[in-house]
Motif scaffolding. Structure first.
Motif, mmCIF file in Angstrom:
data_model
loop_
_atom_site.group_PDB
_atom_site.id
_atom_site.type_symbol
_atom_site.label_atom_id
_atom_site.label_comp_id
_atom_site.label_asym_id
_atom_site.label_seq_id
_atom_site.Cartn_x
_atom_site.Cartn_y
_atom_site.Cartn_z
ATOM 1 N N ILE A 30 52.888 38.673 34.677
ATOM 2 C CA ILE A 30 51.973 37.684 34.756
ATOM 3 C C ILE A 30 50.399 38.403 34.337
ATOM 4 O O ILE A 30 50.041 39.390 35.008
ATOM 5 N N VAL A 31 49.749 37.862 33.283
ATOM 6 C CA VAL A 31 48.551 38.320 32.746
ATOM 7 C C VAL A 31 47.640 37.553 33.586
ATOM 8 O O VAL A 31 47.309 36.328 33.300
ATOM 9 N N GLU A 32 46.761 38.176 34.328
ATOM 10 C CA GLU A 32 45.927 37.897 35.281
ATOM 11 C C GLU A 32 44.484 37.708 34.491
ATOM 12 O O GLU A 32 44.382 38.239 33.188
ATOM 13 N N PRO A 33 43.660 36.878 34.821
ATOM 14 C CA PRO A 33 43.319 36.032 36.071
ATOM 15 C C PRO A 33 44.176 34.967 36.255
ATOM 16 O O PRO A 33 44.308 34.329 35.110
ATOM 17 N N HIS A 59 49.610 42.008 35.826
ATOM 18 C CA HIS A 59 48.847 42.754 34.772
ATOM 19 C C HIS A 59 47.322 42.233 34.697
ATOM 20 O O HIS A 59 46.850 40.978 35.008
ATOM 21 N N ALA A 60 46.439 43.185 34.957
ATOM 22 C CA ALA A 60 44.886 42.879 35.335
ATOM 23 C C ALA A 60 44.546 41.954 34.189
ATOM 24 O O ALA A 60 43.497 41.131 34.555
ATOM 25 N N ASP A 61 44.848 42.345 33.055
ATOM 26 C CA ASP A 61 44.180 41.660 31.892
ATOM 27 C C ASP A 61 45.243 41.709 30.822
ATOM 28 O O ASP A 61 46.153 42.336 30.879
ATOM 29 N N PHE A 65 48.570 44.243 30.016
ATOM 30 C CA PHE A 65 49.902 43.763 29.400
ATOM 31 C C PHE A 65 50.369 44.437 28.136
ATOM 32 O O PHE A 65 51.541 44.648 28.015
ATOM 33 N N ARG A 66 49.436 44.064 27.101
ATOM 34 C CA ARG A 66 50.047 44.714 25.841
ATOM 35 C C ARG A 66 50.071 46.271 25.958
ATOM 36 O O ARG A 66 51.033 46.728 25.254
#
Length: 149
Positions: A30-33, A59-61, A65-66
């Motif tokens: 899950i890529v946040e926010p 993931h914070a952003d 994630f990448r």
């Protein structure tokens, strides 16, 4: 095979995807926010007790994630150049779905190694993200022989 959700907006959809992922043994990123608190009761209601058994990485952003994403990114998008029946999936693919209201920005489109669309009848623009993810995951698991025993 993994599922990734880019900045999801709707807790119920995430819960449904987590439930599906738990049933099939497919991890979820899950890529946040997120557009809701991750403890939202709608997420819990849709995921039922299955969501607690899903393997989840938050993931914070996008960059976080990448930096950790293994495998080829396969973006599910209404703008995909490859129709789902023509797509060729590989073990280790990461099926990436965008936010329900905004999709994904151009840099995410560019990062995808494959952009697929699910064919629909004329006059319809999109499916619910949880349903689209399930359709694509089913085809990917079929092609790679990764259905659970």
């Amino acid at each position: 095979m993994r599922i990734a959700l880019y900045q999801p907006d709707i807790a119920g959809n995430v819960g449904t995807i987590l439930r599906m992922a738990a049933c099939f043994g497919v991890p979820v990123d899950i890529v946040e926010p997120c557009g809701f608190p991750f403890s939202d009761r709608k997420l819990k209601r849709a995921g039922m007790d299955y969501a607690a058994r899903a393997e989840i990485r938050r993931h914070a952003d996008w960059q976080a994630f990448r930096d950790s994403a293994p495998g080829r990114l396969v973006l599910l998008t209404v703008d995909g150049g490859t129709a789902l029946p023509d797509a060729r999936f590989e073990p280790g693919d990461v099926l990436l779905a965008g936010s329900e209201t905004a999709g994904v920005p151009p840099e995410v489109h560019e990062a995808a190694g494959l952009r697929i669309r699910i064919p629909m009848r004329a006059g319809f623009r999109s499916l619910n993200v949880a349903i689209a993810t399930g359709i694509a995951l089913g085809e990917a698991l079929r092609q790679t022989g990764d259905w659970p025993e």
